[in-house]
Design a protein around this motif. Structure first.
Motif, PDB file in Angstrom:
ATOM      1  N   PRO A  79       0.792  -1.174   0.105  1.00  0.00           N
ATOM      2  CA  PRO A  79      -0.048   0.026  -0.050  1.00  0.00           C
ATOM      3  C   PRO A  79       0.880   1.235  -0.031  1.00  0.00           C
ATOM      4  O   PRO A  79       1.946   1.144   0.240  1.00  0.00           O
ATOM      5  N   ASN A  80       0.349   2.447  -0.251  1.00  0.00           N
ATOM      6  CA  ASN A  80       0.923   3.563  -0.368  1.00  0.00           C
ATOM      7  C   ASN A  80      -0.104   4.734  -0.072  1.00  0.00           C
ATOM      8  O   ASN A  80      -1.019   4.832  -0.854  1.00  0.00           O
ATOM      9  N   PRO A  81      -0.017   5.189   1.197  1.00  0.00           N
ATOM     10  CA  PRO A  81       0.756   5.316   2.074  1.00  0.00           C
ATOM     11  C   PRO A  81       1.031   4.094   2.963  1.00  0.00           C
ATOM     12  O   PRO A  81      -0.091   3.014   2.727  1.00  0.00           O
ATOM     13  N   PHE A  82       2.061   3.721   3.665  1.00  0.00           N
ATOM     14  CA  PHE A  82       2.576   2.440   4.132  1.00  0.00           C
ATOM     15  C   PHE A  82       2.849   2.705   5.644  1.00  0.00           C
ATOM     16  O   PHE A  82       3.508   3.621   5.957  1.00  0.00           O
ATOM     17  N   ASN A  83       2.738   1.546   6.434  1.00  0.00           N
ATOM     18  CA  ASN A  83       3.448   1.545   7.719  1.00  0.00           C
ATOM     19  C   ASN A  83       3.517   0.104   8.293  1.00  0.00           C
ATOM     20  O   ASN A  83       2.195  -0.684   8.602  1.00  0.00           O
ATOM     21  N   PRO A  84       4.607  -0.504   8.597  1.00  0.00           N
ATOM     22  CA  PRO A  84       5.679  -0.071   8.184  1.00  0.00           C
ATOM     23  C   PRO A  84       6.340  -0.864   7.190  1.00  0.00           C
ATOM     24  O   PRO A  84       7.519  -0.513   6.785  1.00  0.00           O
ATOM     25  N   SER A  85       5.749  -1.720   6.402  1.00  0.00           N
ATOM     26  CA  SER A  85       6.236  -2.338   5.056  1.00  0.00           C
ATOM     27  C   SER A  85       5.451  -2.223   4.002  1.00  0.00           C
ATOM     28  O   SER A  85       3.993  -1.929   3.999  1.00  0.00           O
ATOM     29  N   THR A  86       5.957  -2.255   2.644  1.00  0.00           N
ATOM     30  CA  THR A  86       5.173  -2.096   1.409  1.00  0.00           C
ATOM     31  C   THR A  86       5.814  -3.127   0.592  1.00  0.00           C
ATOM     32  O   THR A  86       6.756  -3.465   0.566  1.00  0.00           O
ATOM     33  N   MET A  87       4.997  -3.408  -0.451  1.00  0.00           N
ATOM     34  CA  MET A  87       5.301  -4.224  -1.546  1.00  0.00           C
ATOM     35  C   MET A  87       5.847  -3.507  -2.704  1.00  0.00           C
ATOM     36  O   MET A  87       5.518  -2.447  -3.286  1.00  0.00           O
ATOM     37  N   LEU A 125       9.073  -7.646  -3.924  1.00  0.00           N
ATOM     38  CA  LEU A 125       9.781  -7.744  -2.739  1.00  0.00           C
ATOM     39  C   LEU A 125       9.169  -6.799  -1.757  1.00  0.00           C
ATOM     40  O   LEU A 125       8.460  -5.979  -2.190  1.00  0.00           O
ATOM     41  N   THR A 126       9.510  -6.890  -0.583  1.00  0.00           N
ATOM     42  CA  THR A 126       8.769  -6.422   0.526  1.00  0.00           C
ATOM     43  C   THR A 126       9.940  -5.215   1.093  1.00  0.00           C
ATOM     44  O   THR A 126      11.132  -5.556   1.354  1.00  0.00           O
ATOM     45  N   PHE A 127       9.377  -4.127   1.213  1.00  0.00           N
ATOM     46  CA  PHE A 127      10.534  -3.102   1.823  1.00  0.00           C
ATOM     47  C   PHE A 127       9.898  -2.912   3.209  1.00  0.00           C
ATOM     48  O   PHE A 127       8.749  -2.192   3.513  1.00  0.00           O
ATOM     49  N   ASP A 128      10.681  -3.090   4.165  1.00  0.00           N
ATOM     50  CA  ASP A 128      10.392  -3.105   5.608  1.00  0.00           C
ATOM     51  C   ASP A 128      11.356  -1.700   6.283  1.00  0.00           C
ATOM     52  O   ASP A 128      12.462  -1.767   6.107  1.00  0.00           O
ATOM     53  N   ALA A 129      10.400  -0.692   6.383  1.00  0.00           N
ATOM     54  CA  ALA A 129      10.598   0.789   6.903  1.00  0.00           C
ATOM     55  C   ALA A 129      10.468   0.894   8.163  1.00  0.00           C
ATOM     56  O   ALA A 129      10.653   2.097   8.701  1.00  0.00           O
ATOM     57  N   LYS A 130      10.504  -0.044   9.208  1.00  0.00           N
ATOM     58  CA  LYS A 130      10.239  -0.070  10.604  1.00  0.00           C
ATOM     59  C   LYS A 130      11.373   1.021  11.175  1.00  0.00           C
ATOM     60  O   LYS A 130      11.189   1.755  12.298  1.00  0.00           O
ATOM     61  N   SER A 131      12.662   0.982  10.740  1.00  0.00           N
ATOM     62  CA  SER A 131      13.855   1.838  11.415  1.00  0.00           C
ATOM     63  C   SER A 131      13.809   3.371  10.891  1.00  0.00           C
ATOM     64  O   SER A 131      14.376   4.019  11.253  1.00  0.00           O
ATOM     65  N   PHE A 152      16.933   0.864 -18.540  1.00  0.00           N
ATOM     66  CA  PHE A 152      15.949   1.715 -18.045  1.00  0.00           C
ATOM     67  C   PHE A 152      16.086   1.865 -16.745  1.00  0.00           C
ATOM     68  O   PHE A 152      16.551   1.429 -15.864  1.00  0.00           O
ATOM     69  N   THR A 153      15.543   3.013 -16.422  1.00  0.00           N
ATOM     70  CA  THR A 153      15.646   3.895 -15.262  1.00  0.00           C
ATOM     71  C   THR A 153      14.072   4.383 -14.998  1.00  0.00           C
ATOM     72  O   THR A 153      13.630   4.959 -15.859  1.00  0.00           O
ATOM     73  N   SER A 154      13.640   4.243 -13.957  1.00  0.00           N
ATOM     74  CA  SER A 154      12.463   4.513 -13.224  1.00  0.00           C
ATOM     75  C   SER A 154      12.417   4.980 -11.910  1.00  0.00           C
ATOM     76  O   SER A 154      13.064   4.255 -10.981  1.00  0.00           O
ATOM     77  N   THR A 155      11.556   5.960 -11.500  1.00  0.00           N
ATOM     78  CA  THR A 155      11.613   6.396 -10.239  1.00  0.00           C
ATOM     79  C   THR A 155      10.093   6.785  -9.676  1.00  0.00           C
ATOM     80  O   THR A 155       9.376   7.188 -10.424  1.00  0.00           O
ATOM     81  N   LYS A 156       9.317   6.114  -8.467  1.00  0.00           N
ATOM     82  CA  LYS A 156       8.412   6.400  -7.937  1.00  0.00           C
ATOM     83  C   LYS A 156       8.670   6.977  -6.525  1.00  0.00           C
ATOM     84  O   LYS A 156       9.442   6.825  -5.754  1.00  0.00           O
ATOM     85  N   LYS A 157       7.519   7.497  -5.983  1.00  0.00           N
ATOM     86  CA  LYS A 157       7.342   8.199  -4.985  1.00  0.00           C
ATOM     87  C   LYS A 157       6.340   7.294  -3.854  1.00  0.00           C
ATOM     88  O   LYS A 157       5.445   6.827  -4.264  1.00  0.00           O
ATOM     89  N   MET A 158       6.795   7.269  -2.618  1.00  0.00           N
ATOM     90  CA  MET A 158       6.151   6.594  -1.602  1.00  0.00           C
ATOM     91  C   MET A 158       6.145   7.477  -0.293  1.00  0.00           C
ATOM     92  O   MET A 158       6.920   8.178  -0.029  1.00  0.00           O
ATOM     93  N   LEU A 159       5.041   7.014   0.456  1.00  0.00           N
ATOM     94  CA  LEU A 159       4.915   7.763   1.636  1.00  0.00           C
ATOM     95  C   LEU A 159       4.795   6.919   2.904  1.00  0.00           C
ATOM     96  O   LEU A 159       3.955   6.170   2.886  1.00  0.00           O
ATOM     97  N   LEU A 160       5.841   6.965   3.795  1.00  0.00           N
ATOM     98  CA  LEU A 160       5.673   6.262   5.236  1.00  0.00           C
ATOM     99  C   LEU A 160       4.870   7.140   6.197  1.00  0.00           C
ATOM    100  O   LEU A 160       5.292   8.314   6.376  1.00  0.00           O
ATOM    101  N   MET A 161       3.884   6.754   6.745  1.00  0.00           N
ATOM    102  CA  MET A 161       3.124   7.159   7.651  1.00  0.00           C
ATOM    103  C   MET A 161       3.090   6.567   8.898  1.00  0.00           C
ATOM    104  O   MET A 161       2.455   5.338   9.041  1.00  0.00           O
ATOM    105  N   LYS A 162       3.827   6.943   9.938  1.00  0.00           N
ATOM    106  CA  LYS A 162       3.884   6.240  11.374  1.00  0.00           C
ATOM    107  C   LYS A 162       2.840   6.687  12.369  1.00  0.00           C
ATOM    108  O   LYS A 162       2.676   7.950  12.233  1.00  0.00           O
TER     109      LYS A 162
END
Length: 162
Positions: A79-87, A125-131, A152-162
């Protein structure tokens, strides 16, 4: 149940998962399993059905041909926003050197999730942003193909909300 898989041109079956069956039930039950991140190729799957007394039977073999994607792709995290992990999902059409890096909002590298040679296929993959602290982060994929000199290069934005 034991889920088994082998490449179509090999003899060796490998256990890739177990699925717990309902105990002592006479009513129909439905089970499922998804083999995530399977590289492109031809595979055979079967179930090894184990009974409580140790006996077992095999299901019919199911053959699958997984084709590589046609294009490079980086999907929006979920999900996006996410807490604490996202795919994070991406696709590469053929063998490529892949880097997937997380940056904070001022462009500092936070984490390198992938830095390897990968076969063409779909990846998740799962990105764990708990730290990490709450805020805006960016993830960038860089893929350099082994054939055809395609980059190939691509960038995306994500929001971590704790």
């Amino acid at each position: 149940f034991e889920v088994q898989k082998k490449q179509a041109n090999t003899e060796t079956w490998n256990k890739i998962a177990s699925v717990k069956a309902a105990d002592l039930s006479n009513s129909p039950k439905y089970y499922s399993y998804t083999d995530k991140n399977a590289a492109s190729g031809k595979y055979n799957y079967r179930l090894k059905m184990l009974d409580n007394d140790g006996t077992f039977n095999y299901s019919k073999v199911v053959s699958i041909d997984i084709s590589a994607p046609n294009n490079f792709e980086l999907s929006q995290n979920y999900p996006n926003p996410f807490n604490p992990s996202t795919m994070i999902s991406y696709a590469i059409p053929f063998e490529s050197n892949v880097k997937l890096i997380i940056y904070n909002s001022i462009g500092a590298k936070v984490k390198e999730l992938v830095n390897s040679l990968q076969n063409g296929g779909y990846y998740e993959l799962t990105f764990d942003a708990k730290s990490l602290s709450s805020g805006v982060y960016f993830y960038t994929i860089q893929a350099i193909s082994k054939v055809g000199n395609q980059n190939f290069t691509s960038t995306k934005k994500m929001l971590l909300m704790k």
